[in-house]
Motif scaffolding. Structure first.
Motif, PDB file in Angstrom:
ATOM      1  N   PHE A  49       0.439 -25.933 -39.297  1.00 16.43           N
ATOM      2  CA  PHE A  49      -0.533 -24.831 -39.239  1.00 16.43           C
ATOM      3  C   PHE A  49      -1.624 -24.983 -40.294  1.00 16.43           C
ATOM      4  CE2 PHE A  49      -1.906 -20.445 -40.294  1.00 16.43           C
ATOM      5  CZ  PHE A  49      -2.316 -20.019 -39.047  1.00 16.43           C
ATOM      6  N   GLU A  50      -1.223 -25.285 -41.514  1.00 16.93           N
ATOM      7  CA  GLU A  50      -2.218 -25.437 -42.582  1.00 16.93           C
ATOM      8  C   GLU A  50      -3.142 -26.621 -42.290  1.00 16.93           C
ATOM      9  OE1 GLU A  50      -2.812 -23.231 -44.630  1.00 16.93           O
ATOM     10  OE2 GLU A  50      -1.027 -22.301 -45.481  1.00 16.93           O
ATOM     11  N   ALA A  51      -2.564 -27.681 -41.760  1.00 17.35           N
ATOM     12  CA  ALA A  51      -3.377 -28.869 -41.431  1.00 17.35           C
ATOM     13  C   ALA A  51      -4.326 -28.549 -40.283  1.00 17.35           C
ATOM     14  CB  ALA A  51      -2.461 -30.037 -41.057  1.00 17.35           C
ATOM     15  N   MET A  53      -5.464 -25.609 -39.407  1.00 13.87           N
ATOM     16  CA  MET A  53      -6.501 -24.681 -39.873  1.00 13.87           C
ATOM     17  C   MET A  53      -7.579 -25.419 -40.667  1.00 13.87           C
ATOM     18  SD  MET A  53      -5.932 -21.765 -38.590  1.00 13.87           S
ATOM     19  CE  MET A  53      -7.523 -21.272 -39.240  1.00 13.87           C
ATOM     20  N   ASN A  54      -7.170 -26.371 -41.476  1.00 19.01           N
ATOM     21  CA  ASN A  54      -8.168 -27.104 -42.251  1.00 19.01           C
ATOM     22  C   ASN A  54      -9.110 -27.888 -41.348  1.00 19.01           C
ATOM     23  OD1 ASN A  54      -7.362 -26.087 -44.671  1.00 19.01           O
ATOM     24  ND2 ASN A  54      -6.349 -27.941 -45.393  1.00 19.01           N
ATOM     25  N   VAL A  55      -8.579 -28.474 -40.297  1.00 18.30           N
ATOM     26  CA  VAL A  55      -9.462 -29.203 -39.360  1.00 18.30           C
ATOM     27  C   VAL A  55     -10.407 -28.209 -38.693  1.00 18.30           C
ATOM     28  CG1 VAL A  55      -9.582 -30.618 -37.275  1.00 18.30           C
ATOM     29  CG2 VAL A  55      -7.786 -31.054 -38.970  1.00 18.30           C
ATOM     30  N   VAL A  56      -9.870 -27.070 -38.253  1.00 18.05           N
ATOM     31  CA  VAL A  56     -10.716 -26.061 -37.597  1.00 18.05           C
ATOM     32  C   VAL A  56     -11.798 -25.576 -38.559  1.00 18.05           C
ATOM     33  CG1 VAL A  56     -10.748 -23.723 -36.614  1.00 18.05           C
ATOM     34  CG2 VAL A  56      -8.897 -25.292 -36.029  1.00 18.05           C
ATOM     35  N   MET A  57     -11.414 -25.331 -39.817  1.00 15.32           N
ATOM     36  CA  MET A  57     -12.365 -24.752 -40.768  1.00 15.32           C
ATOM     37  C   MET A  57     -13.413 -25.746 -41.250  1.00 15.32           C
ATOM     38  SD  MET A  57     -10.461 -21.927 -43.087  1.00 15.32           S
ATOM     39  CE  MET A  57      -9.266 -22.885 -43.926  1.00 15.32           C
ATOM     40  N   TYR A  58     -12.996 -26.961 -41.487  1.00 17.41           N
ATOM     41  CA  TYR A  58     -13.916 -27.878 -42.179  1.00 17.41           C
ATOM     42  C   TYR A  58     -14.412 -29.065 -41.361  1.00 17.41           C
ATOM     43  CZ  TYR A  58     -11.803 -25.173 -45.888  1.00 17.41           C
ATOM     44  OH  TYR A  58     -11.347 -24.134 -46.648  1.00 17.41           O
ATOM     45  N   MET A 111      -4.764 -22.421 -50.782  1.00 18.15           N
ATOM     46  CA  MET A 111      -3.318 -22.611 -50.848  1.00 18.15           C
ATOM     47  C   MET A 111      -2.783 -23.537 -49.765  1.00 18.15           C
ATOM     48  SD  MET A 111      -1.890 -18.895 -51.945  1.00 18.15           S
ATOM     49  CE  MET A 111      -0.302 -19.516 -52.456  1.00 18.15           C
ATOM     50  N   GLY A 112      -3.624 -23.901 -48.821  1.00 18.38           N
ATOM     51  CA  GLY A 112      -3.173 -24.700 -47.682  1.00 18.38           C
ATOM     52  C   GLY A 112      -2.616 -26.059 -48.077  1.00 18.38           C
ATOM     53  N   LEU A 113      -3.414 -26.845 -48.783  1.00 22.71           N
ATOM     54  CA  LEU A 113      -2.956 -28.186 -49.180  1.00 22.71           C
ATOM     55  C   LEU A 113      -1.733 -28.114 -50.100  1.00 22.71           C
ATOM     56  CD1 LEU A 113      -6.394 -30.043 -49.603  1.00 22.71           C
ATOM     57  CD2 LEU A 113      -4.701 -30.424 -47.803  1.00 22.71           C
TER      58      LEU A 113
HETATM   59 MG    MG Z   1      -6.580 -24.557 -45.831  1.00 15.70          MG
END
Ligand code: MG
Ligand code: ATP
Lengths: 145, 114
Positions: A49-51, A53-58, A111-113
């Protein structure tokens, strides 16, 4: 050598917040159906999920590959995007370049990474500025951290 | 404490999972940060948040919490409620603010996760 039991890739669309998290939900269902130990499953889906979300966000787009062997579950996430100029800084809890809009949605706490690292037995991140980022995480089936 | 007791205590309206209110919770994770919830939740907690977007339910599902409680009378879209039903996550909403909710539940013996 670990015997590979399953390998499946999913496409992640950058900036599509409506769909963000769908892949991780799907992975949760797949692993649940396979009767993966609950603690292990939890760690994997949090990392996914965190990974995701990071792709979606950045990033612009990315691919998440789920690999299950008889010893572990691995997630290989590669994206095409801006990359990360300073990985040590990005790994620090609280560091975030998220926009106000992302923060309003409940993201951007930096906090994701750190969460991904904490929930993995092996974690590795590489990035090339202007090209993209790749994250590899491994969760052992026999670990109950 | 059972969800149905929490519902009465905080004068909640139930938006999803009316049939699952016999579930017991003893711990609470309260935050508007999704990564924060994922970092602290250990599973089967009550999640309290002021964010009502689809990601709040996705986070609840990924974190494996037992129920979601929205504070300050904030109501999610129909789409979000449908998604919660599909994931079998009970959803409650109360007019109370986060601080009061946490104070009341703490007094009743519920604990935060750390
Ligand atoms: Mg993140
Ligand atoms: N795939 C990526 N591509 C480009 N930059 C990234 C990527 N993943 C992370 N980053 C950078 O690293 C920072 C820290 O990421 P991290 O996931 O820890 O926190 P966040 O996404 O900002 O907030 P949170 O995960 O708490 O919602 C991000 O703000 C961003 O600048």
């Amino acid at each position: 050598m670990a015997a590979e039991l399953l390998r499946e890739s999913f496409q992640i669309q950058g900036r599509n917040f409506d769909k963000a998290g769908e892949i991780s939900s799907e992975i949760k269902v797949i692993l649940k159906d396979l009767d993966i130990d609950a603690a292990c499953l939890r760690r994997v889906v949090i990392v996914a999920f965190e990974a995701e979300m990071n792709v979606v966000m950045y990033a612009d787009r990315g691919t998440l590959t789920l690999i299950l062997t008889d010893q572990d579950i691995c997630l290989d996430v590669k994206d095409e995007g801006p990359g990360i100029p300073d990985i040590d800084l990005a790994m620090k809890e609280g560091y975030s370049t998220a926009s106000d809009e992302m923060r309003e949605m409940g993201f951007g706490f930096g906090m994701g990474l750190p969460n991904m690292k904490k929930n993995s037995d092996d974690f590795c991140i590489e990035s090339a500025v202007g090209k993209g980022t790749s994250v590899f995480a491994r969760v052992r089936l026999d670990s109950h951290a | 404490m059972k969800l149905v007791e929490i519902k009465d205590l905080l004068k909640c309206e139930v938006l999803a999972g009316e049939e699952d209110l016999s579930v017991d919770v003893s711990q609470v994770v309260a935050s508007d940060g999704m990564s924060e919830i994922l970092a602290f939740a250990k599973s089967k907690e009550l999640m309290i948040t002021g964010l009502t977007n689809i990601q709040s339910i996705r986070t609840a599902d990924i974190a494996g919490v037992s129920a979601v409680l929205y504070c300050r009378g904030k109501r999610p879209d129909k789409k979000v409620i449908e998604f919660a039903k599909q994931k079998r996550i009970p959803v409650l909403v109360t007019e109370m603010v986060m601080f009061d909710i946490c104070g009341i539940l703490y007094n009743k013996g519920l604990k935060g996760v750390s």
